[in-house]
Motif scaffolding. Structure first.
Motif, PDB file in Angstrom:
ATOM      1  N   MET A   1     -20.920 -47.712  76.163  1.00  0.00           N
ATOM      2  CA  MET A   1     -19.540 -48.233  76.197  1.00  0.00           C
ATOM      3  C   MET A   1     -18.714 -47.618  75.089  1.00  0.00           C
ATOM      4  SD  MET A   1     -17.899 -50.152  78.190  1.00  0.00           S
ATOM      5  CE  MET A   1     -16.119 -50.219  78.089  1.00  0.00           C
TER       6      MET A   1
ATOM      7  N   THR B   1     -17.814 -44.076  75.983  1.00  0.00           N
ATOM      8  CA  THR B   1     -16.713 -43.894  76.925  1.00  0.00           C
ATOM      9  C   THR B   1     -15.376 -44.219  76.272  1.00  0.00           C
ATOM     10  OG1 THR B   1     -17.162 -46.105  77.709  1.00  0.00           O
ATOM     11  CG2 THR B   1     -18.034 -44.290  79.025  1.00  0.00           C
TER      12      THR B   1
ATOM     13  N   SER C   1     -12.001 -41.953  75.843  1.00  0.00           N
ATOM     14  CA  SER C   1     -10.648 -42.293  76.289  1.00  0.00           C
ATOM     15  C   SER C   1      -9.654 -42.209  75.132  1.00  0.00           C
ATOM     16  CB  SER C   1     -10.637 -43.682  76.924  1.00  0.00           C
ATOM     17  OG  SER C   1     -10.531 -44.672  75.935  1.00  0.00           O
TER      18      SER C   1
ATOM     19  N   ILE D   1      -8.791 -38.718  74.646  1.00  0.00           N
ATOM     20  CA  ILE D   1      -7.858 -38.253  75.676  1.00  0.00           C
ATOM     21  C   ILE D   1      -6.442 -38.685  75.321  1.00  0.00           C
ATOM     22  CG2 ILE D   1      -7.160 -38.599  78.067  1.00  0.00           C
ATOM     23  CD1 ILE D   1     -10.205 -38.788  78.692  1.00  0.00           C
ATOM     24  N   ARG D   2      -6.311 -39.961  74.922  1.00  0.00           N
ATOM     25  CA  ARG D   2      -5.005 -40.459  74.491  1.00  0.00           C
ATOM     26  C   ARG D   2      -4.445 -39.576  73.378  1.00  0.00           C
ATOM     27  NH1 ARG D   2      -3.746 -45.492  76.100  1.00  0.00           N
ATOM     28  NH2 ARG D   2      -4.008 -44.634  78.124  1.00  0.00           N
TER      29      ARG D   2
ATOM     30  N   GLN E   1      -5.239 -36.589  72.702  1.00  0.00           N
ATOM     31  CA  GLN E   1      -4.919 -35.257  73.208  1.00  0.00           C
ATOM     32  C   GLN E   1      -3.574 -35.257  73.921  1.00  0.00           C
ATOM     33  OE1 GLN E   1      -7.986 -33.811  75.821  1.00  0.00           O
ATOM     34  NE2 GLN E   1      -6.732 -32.037  76.362  1.00  0.00           N
ATOM     35  N   GLN E   2      -3.308 -36.353  74.684  1.00  0.00           N
ATOM     36  CA  GLN E   2      -2.020 -36.439  75.372  1.00  0.00           C
ATOM     37  C   GLN E   2      -0.869 -36.479  74.376  1.00  0.00           C
ATOM     38  OE1 GLN E   2      -2.675 -39.887  77.846  1.00  0.00           O
ATOM     39  NE2 GLN E   2      -2.744 -38.618  79.664  1.00  0.00           N
TER      40      GLN E   2
ATOM     41  N   TYR F   1      -1.278 -40.024  97.503  1.00  0.00           N
ATOM     42  CA  TYR F   1      -1.996 -41.058  96.767  1.00  0.00           C
ATOM     43  C   TYR F   1      -1.460 -42.452  97.079  1.00  0.00           C
ATOM     44  CZ  TYR F   1       1.769 -41.204  93.277  1.00  0.00           C
ATOM     45  OH  TYR F   1       2.968 -41.344  92.658  1.00  0.00           O
TER      46      TYR F   1
ATOM     47  N   ALA G   1      -3.066 -43.273 100.281  1.00  0.00           N
ATOM     48  CA  ALA G   1      -4.468 -43.612 100.009  1.00  0.00           C
ATOM     49  C   ALA G   1      -4.587 -45.068  99.569  1.00  0.00           C
ATOM     50  CB  ALA G   1      -5.031 -42.685  98.943  1.00  0.00           C
ATOM     51  N   SER G   2      -3.658 -45.510  98.718  1.00  0.00           N
ATOM     52  CA  SER G   2      -3.687 -46.915  98.301  1.00  0.00           C
ATOM     53  C   SER G   2      -3.436 -47.832  99.489  1.00  0.00           C
ATOM     54  CB  SER G   2      -2.619 -47.181  97.235  1.00  0.00           C
ATOM     55  OG  SER G   2      -3.018 -46.636  96.016  1.00  0.00           O
TER      56      SER G   2
ATOM     57  N   ARG H   1       1.491 -54.100  94.519  1.00  0.00           N
ATOM     58  CA  ARG H   1       0.568 -53.155  93.905  1.00  0.00           C
ATOM     59  C   ARG H   1       1.060 -51.718  94.082  1.00  0.00           C
ATOM     60  NH1 ARG H   1      -4.438 -53.831  92.143  1.00  0.00           N
ATOM     61  NH2 ARG H   1      -5.425 -51.883  91.606  1.00  0.00           N
TER      62      ARG H   1
ATOM     63  N   ILE I   1       1.887 -50.388  90.491  1.00  0.00           N
ATOM     64  CA  ILE I   1       0.717 -49.701  89.957  1.00  0.00           C
ATOM     65  C   ILE I   1       0.642 -48.267  90.458  1.00  0.00           C
ATOM     66  CG2 ILE I   1      -1.807 -49.711  89.864  1.00  0.00           C
ATOM     67  CD1 ILE I   1      -1.665 -52.725  89.769  1.00  0.00           C
ATOM     68  N   SER I   2       0.975 -48.046  91.736  1.00  0.00           N
ATOM     69  CA  SER I   2       0.872 -46.681  92.232  1.00  0.00           C
ATOM     70  C   SER I   2       2.113 -45.867  91.895  1.00  0.00           C
ATOM     71  CB  SER I   2       0.663 -46.674  93.753  1.00  0.00           C
ATOM     72  OG  SER I   2      -0.519 -47.351  94.078  1.00  0.00           O
TER      73      SER I   2
ATOM     74  N   PRO J   1       4.405 -45.928  87.557  1.00  0.00           N
ATOM     75  CA  PRO J   1       4.015 -45.083  86.419  1.00  0.00           C
ATOM     76  C   PRO J   1       4.371 -43.611  86.614  1.00  0.00           C
ATOM     77  CG  PRO J   1       2.226 -46.540  87.030  1.00  0.00           C
ATOM     78  CD  PRO J   1       3.261 -46.677  88.089  1.00  0.00           C
ATOM     79  N   ASN J   2       4.432 -43.182  87.874  1.00  0.00           N
ATOM     80  CA  ASN J   2       4.759 -41.785  88.129  1.00  0.00           C
ATOM     81  C   ASN J   2       6.255 -41.517  88.110  1.00  0.00           C
ATOM     82  OD1 ASN J   2       2.131 -40.400  88.743  1.00  0.00           O
ATOM     83  ND2 ASN J   2       2.000 -42.196  90.062  1.00  0.00           N
TER      84      ASN J   2
ATOM     85  N   PHE K   1      -8.014 -37.176 102.198  1.00  0.00           N
ATOM     86  CA  PHE K   1      -6.799 -36.420 102.494  1.00  0.00           C
ATOM     87  C   PHE K   1      -6.990 -34.928 102.271  1.00  0.00           C
ATOM     88  CE2 PHE K   1      -5.562 -40.667 101.748  1.00  0.00           C
ATOM     89  CZ  PHE K   1      -4.537 -40.894 102.638  1.00  0.00           C
TER      90      PHE K   1
ATOM     91  N   GLY L   1      -2.676 -34.027  95.577  1.00  0.00           N
ATOM     92  CA  GLY L   1      -1.666 -35.037  95.857  1.00  0.00           C
ATOM     93  C   GLY L   1      -2.252 -36.409  96.148  1.00  0.00           C
ATOM     94  N   SER L   2      -3.532 -36.457  96.478  1.00  0.00           N
ATOM     95  CA  SER L   2      -4.074 -37.722  96.969  1.00  0.00           C
ATOM     96  C   SER L   2      -4.635 -38.602  95.854  1.00  0.00           C
ATOM     97  CB  SER L   2      -5.149 -37.469  98.023  1.00  0.00           C
ATOM     98  OG  SER L   2      -6.275 -36.867  97.435  1.00  0.00           O
ATOM     99  N   LEU L   3      -4.699 -38.078  94.627  1.00  0.00           N
ATOM    100  CA  LEU L   3      -5.164 -38.899  93.511  1.00  0.00           C
ATOM    101  C   LEU L   3      -3.991 -39.194  92.591  1.00  0.00           C
ATOM    102  CD1 LEU L   3      -8.400 -36.892  92.689  1.00  0.00           C
ATOM    103  CD2 LEU L   3      -8.196 -38.927  94.082  1.00  0.00           C
ATOM    104  N   ASN L   4      -3.826 -40.463  92.265  1.00  0.00           N
ATOM    105  CA  ASN L   4      -2.711 -40.857  91.403  1.00  0.00           C
ATOM    106  C   ASN L   4      -2.869 -40.224  90.024  1.00  0.00           C
ATOM    107  OD1 ASN L   4      -0.743 -42.128  89.924  1.00  0.00           O
ATOM    108  ND2 ASN L   4      -1.101 -44.135  90.837  1.00  0.00           N
TER     109      ASN L   4
ATOM    110  N   ARG M   1      -1.619 -40.784  87.280  1.00  0.00           N
ATOM    111  CA  ARG M   1      -1.568 -41.679  86.123  1.00  0.00           C
ATOM    112  C   ARG M   1      -2.747 -42.637  86.064  1.00  0.00           C
ATOM    113  NH1 ARG M   1       3.116 -40.535  82.780  1.00  0.00           N
ATOM    114  NH2 ARG M   1       3.923 -38.813  83.990  1.00  0.00           N
TER     115      ARG M   1
ATOM    116  N   GLU N   1      -9.965 -49.345  92.563  1.00  0.00           N
ATOM    117  CA  GLU N   1      -8.810 -49.969  93.214  1.00  0.00           C
ATOM    118  C   GLU N   1      -9.160 -50.607  94.558  1.00  0.00           C
ATOM    119  OE1 GLU N   1      -5.412 -47.501  94.324  1.00  0.00           O
ATOM    120  OE2 GLU N   1      -4.116 -49.076  93.540  1.00  0.00           O
TER     121      GLU N   1
ATOM    122  N   GLN O   1     -13.839 -41.950  82.749  1.00  0.00           N
ATOM    123  CA  GLN O   1     -12.647 -42.216  81.927  1.00  0.00           C
ATOM    124  C   GLN O   1     -11.635 -41.082  81.962  1.00  0.00           C
ATOM    125  OE1 GLN O   1     -11.732 -44.841  80.300  1.00  0.00           O
ATOM    126  NE2 GLN O   1     -13.550 -46.121  80.328  1.00  0.00           N
TER     127      GLN O   1
END
Lengths: 298, 325
Positions: free
Chosen positions: A1, A4, A8, A11-12, A14-15, A189, A192-193, A202, A206-207, A210-211, B99, B104-107, B109, B118, B150
Motif C-alpha cells: 500500500m 502504491t 501516486s 506522479i502528482r 511529476q504533474q 470514454y 464506455a461509462s 456520474r 465524474i466523467s 474533470p476533462n 472501443f 479516446g475510450s479511457l478517461n 483524468r 467504476e 495507480q
C-alpha cells in the motif's frame, strides 16, 4: 500500500513539475504570480504590516503628502487623506476586500455557471434552449450596467455588489462549460461509462467535468481580475462597499474631490487596482498557455 | 448445443436529421433488417466499410440505444418487453464493449484503478478492498502489472491501453463482449498480441464476441460466423470458412479480393470497386450496391433483394437469385 501511494505522490509531483515547466516558460506569468503572492500575503497579514489602523484618524496630519514629497512624513509613507487616515494602511487593508470580492464572485459565478453549463450540454433539448437563452439575455445587457441595476434593486453594499457581479459573470462560465461538455460528451470514454451503467450525475461530474476544467480554470482566473475591477467600479459609484470601509474603489470615490489638491489619495488606490489586476491577468495568461494541450511542446 | 445469448431479428435503427430550421427533417437509415444469433463461446464478425452501420449495431447491442423496430433478445430476455430497471441493469452487465480507439475510450483524468473499479461501483455493492482485489485480478488476467493500478492512461502504450479497455469490459463478468474494431488503431505487431489475448480470454471465460472489423485477415482468424453489411443492410451471412472460401455476393467477393495475400501462387483476380459509398440518407433505389456492382442490371435498380439461402450461407442479391452469377 505504501509502495502504491508513493507511486501516486510521485506522479502528482511529476504533474506539478510538468505544469511548472510550461508555466515558467513565460517570465511575465511568473512575475505576475510573485506579485499576486505578495498581495495575498499583504492581505493575510494586514494587521501586522500596516503601520496604522485603517480607520484611525490623525486630524492634525490631514492631507499629508507622501514621504518623498516635501512636507511628507515617514510615518505616513503614502500620505494621508482628508480625515488624516494613513493611505498605506487603508490600501493594505483594502487588498483584503478586493481579494475577498474576487474570490466570492469567482466561486459563485463558477459554481452556478459550471452546473448550468453541464446540465445544458448534457441534457440538450428544451432545457438547453431555456438555459442558453436566459444566459444570452443576461449577456445582452452590458455587465456593469446590469450589476448597477441589480445593486439598485438589492440595495448598496459589498455583499450585494459581489452577488450582482457574480450574476453578470455566470453566462461566460455557462457557455464555456456547455461547449466543452458537448465535445466531451461524444468521446468514447463517456460511452464506455454509459455502457457500464453510469447515471447522469456520474457522467456529468465524474466523467465529463474533470476533462472540461482547464478552460474553466483560466476563465476563473481572468474573471478574478475583472471582478476586482468591477467591485472597485461599483465602490466608486457608491453602490459597492460603503464609505468608511477601505475598499480600493471606495477609496478613490471618497477622495475624488481632492484630486487637484491631494492627488496621492486617488493615485495610490488606483495603482493598487492596476497592479493587482495586471498580475492576475498575467497569471491567467500563463495558466492558459500551460494548461492548453494544443500549445504543449516537446 | 451451447446457450443462445443474443437473438436479433430484423433490427432497424433510423435517425431523424434536422437539417436546419426551415427544411424538412430527413431519415437516416443506419441499420435496416439485421438479424443474427450468437451462441456462448462463439464469435460473430461484422464486416463492412465505414458508414455501413457496424457501430450502430454495437450501440444497439450494448443497450445504449433502442432499435427503431425489430426484435432483440439478450440472454433469453426480450429487450422490447423489459420494463423494470433491475433487469435492464442486469442485461447491461451481460453485454460489455471494447472501443476502437484506446486513446479516446479511457478517461484521461482517471487512474487505471478507478477506470476498472467504476463498473463495480455502479453495479455492485462490493467493499473498497474487494473492488480493488477484483480490479487487480482482472489486470493480471489481461497481462498488466499491479503497479499499473495507480497510473494514468496517458502513461501507457496503445496496446496496453487496449488491455485496460478489455479489462474494464470484462470486470462485470459479461457473457457477450462487443469489440468495435478493437485492434484497428494499433500497430500490426501489437494487433497480434491483443487478438491472441482475446482468443485466450474467450476460451478461458466462455465469452461470446461480436467482432466488428474491416480487417478481413483478422476476421478469418477469429470468427466463427461472418455478417457482411453494406449501407446498413446485411448482404451476406454464413459460417466463416464458407464466406471466405466461397463468397457469393459480389460485394463480399470484392472485399475478399482486396485483402492482401501472402500466397503468390493463389493470386486472385482483384475486383475493383468504383465510386463512393452512397449516403444512407439518400440510398439508391433497388439494391443498395447496384451503382458499384459489376453484375448489376435493370432489375437491380428497381427491386430490393432479400436474404436467400445459397448452399451453407445466405446472401441478398438479385443476380444470384436470377442465376446470373
Amino acid at each position: 500500500m505504501s509502495a502504491t501511494s508513493s507511486v501516486s505522490t510521485s506522479i502528482r509531483a511529476q504533474q506539478w513539475k510538468e505544469f511548472w515547466f510550461y508555466f515558467s516558460v513565460s517570465k511575465t506569468a511568473v512575475a505576475g504570480l510573485v506579485f499576486l503572492i505578495l498581495v495575498v500575503l499583504m492581505a493575510l497579514f494586514a494587521d501586522v504590516i500596516s503601520p496604522h489602523g485603517p480607520a484611525e484618524q490623525y486630524r492634525e496630519f490631514a492631507k499629508l503628502p507622501p514621504a518623498w514629497i516635501e512636507g511628507g512624513q515617514l510615518q505616513f509613507f503614502l500620505g494621508t487623506d482628508y480625515a488624516g487616515r494613513d493611505m498605506l494602511s487603508r490600501i493594505i487593508h483594502g487588498s483584503r476586500l478586493s481579494l475577498l470580492a474576487g474570490c466570492v464572485v469567482v466561486v459563485l459565478s463558477m459554481s452556478i455557471g459550471v452546473l448550468l453549463g453541464l446540465i445544458a450540454g448534457y441534457r440538450g433539448g428544451w432545457v438547453e434552449t431555456l438555459i442558453m437563452r436566459v444566459m444570452d439575455t443576461i449577456m445582452a445587457v452590458p455587465g456593469l450596467l446590469l450589476a448597477l441595476v441589480l445593486v439598485a434593486i438589492l440595495g448598496p453594499g459589498l455583499l450585494n455588489a459581489m452577488v450582482a457581479i457574480a450574476i453578470t459573470y455566470t453566462p461566460s462560465f455557462v457557455r464555456l462549460t456547455r461547449a466543452s461538455t458537448l465535445t466531451e460528451l461524444n468521446r468514447d470514454y463517456v460511452t464506455a461509462s454509459k455502457v457500464a451503467g453510469a447515471g447522469p450525475a456520474r457522467l456529468m461530474f465524474i466523467s465529463i467535468l474533470p476533462n472540461c476544467m482547464a478552460p474553466i480554470i483560466v476563465q476563473g482566473t481572468l474573471s478574478f481580475s475583472t471582478a476586482i475591477l468591477d467591485t472597485a467600479a461599483l465602490g466608486f459609484l457608491g453602490m459597492g462597499a460603503q464609505a468608511p470601509i477601505p475598499e480600493w474603489g471606495t477609496l478613490i470615490a471618497e477622495n475624488r474631490d481632492l484630486i487637484m489638491s491631494a492627488p496621492w489619495t486617488v493615485t495610490f488606490p488606483g495603482i493598487a487596482i492596476l497592479f493587482a489586476v495586471l498580475a492576475i491577468n498575467l497569471v491567467g495568461d500563463g495558466l492558459r498557455d500551460a494548461l492548453d494541450p494544443k500549445l504543449k511542446r516537446s | 448445443m451451447s446457450k443462445q445469448l443474443i437473438k436479433a431479428r430484423d433490427l432497424h435503427k433510423h435517425y431523424t436529421i434536422n437539417d436546419g430550421f426551415l427544411k424538412s427533417s430527413k431519415k437516416l437509415k443506419a441499420l435496416s433488417g439485421v438479424g443474427f444469433d450468437l451462441y456462448e463461446g462463439k464469435t460473430l464478425a461484422v464486416v463492412g466499410e465505414s458508414g455501413c452501420g457496424k457501430s450502430t449495431l454495437a450501440r444497439l447491442l450494448t443497450t445504449i440505444e433502442e432499435p427503431t423496430s425489430g426484435q432483440l433478445s439478450i440472454d433469453g430476455i426480450d429487450m422490447g418487453s423489459v420494463q423494470s430497471k433491475a433487469i435492464t441493469k442486469q442485461l447491461r452487465q451481460t453485454v460489455q464493449m471494447v472501443f476502437q480507439d484506446p486513446f479516446g475510450s479511457l478517461n484521461p483524468r482517471q487512474k487505471v484503478g478507478d477506470i476498472l473499479q467504476e463498473p463495480l461501483i455502479i453495479n455492485t455493492s462490493l467493499s473498497a478492498s474487494e473492488r480493488k482485489q477484483k480490479a487487480l485480478d482482472m489486470m493480471s488476467l489481461v497481462g498488466l502489472r499491479d503497479e499499473h493500478f495507480q497510473r494514468y492512461p496517458h502513461m501507457f502504450s496503445g496496446g496496453q491501453r487496449q488491455r485496460i479497455a478489455i479489462a474494464r469490459a470484462l470486470i462485470l463478468k459479461p457473457k457477450v463482449v462487443v469489440l468495435d474494431e478493437p485492434v484497428s488503431a494499433l500497430d500490426v505487431s501489437i494487433q497480434a498480441q491483443v487478438i491472441n489475448l482475446l482468443v485466450e480470454l474467450q476460451k478461458e471465460l466462455g465469452l461470446a464476441y461480436v467482432f466488428i472489423s474491416h480487417d478481413l485477415s483478422i476476421v478469418r482468424h477469429i470468427a466463427d460466423e461472418v455478417l457482411v453489411m453494406y449501407l446498413g443492410k446485411p448482404v451476406e451471412q454464413g459460417p466463416s470458412e464458407v464466406i471466405f472460401n466461397d463468397p457469393k455476393h459480389p460485394y463480399t467477393q470484392a472485399l475478399l479480393s482486396a485483402t492482401p495475400s501472402t500466397n503468390i501462387k493463389n493470386k486472385r483476380q482483384r475486383i475493383k470497386l468504383t465510386g463512393e459509398l452512397p449516403s444512407p440518407i439518400d440510398p439508391p433505389n433497388g439494391c443498395a450496391f447496384n451503382p458499384r456492382c459489376q453484375h448489376a442490371n435493370k432489375s437491380c435498380k428497381i427491386s430490393e433483394p432479400v436474404m436467400d439461402t445459397f448452399g451453407k450461407s445466405r446472401a441478398a442479391c438479385l443476380a444470384l437469385d436470377e442465376g446470373r452469377i
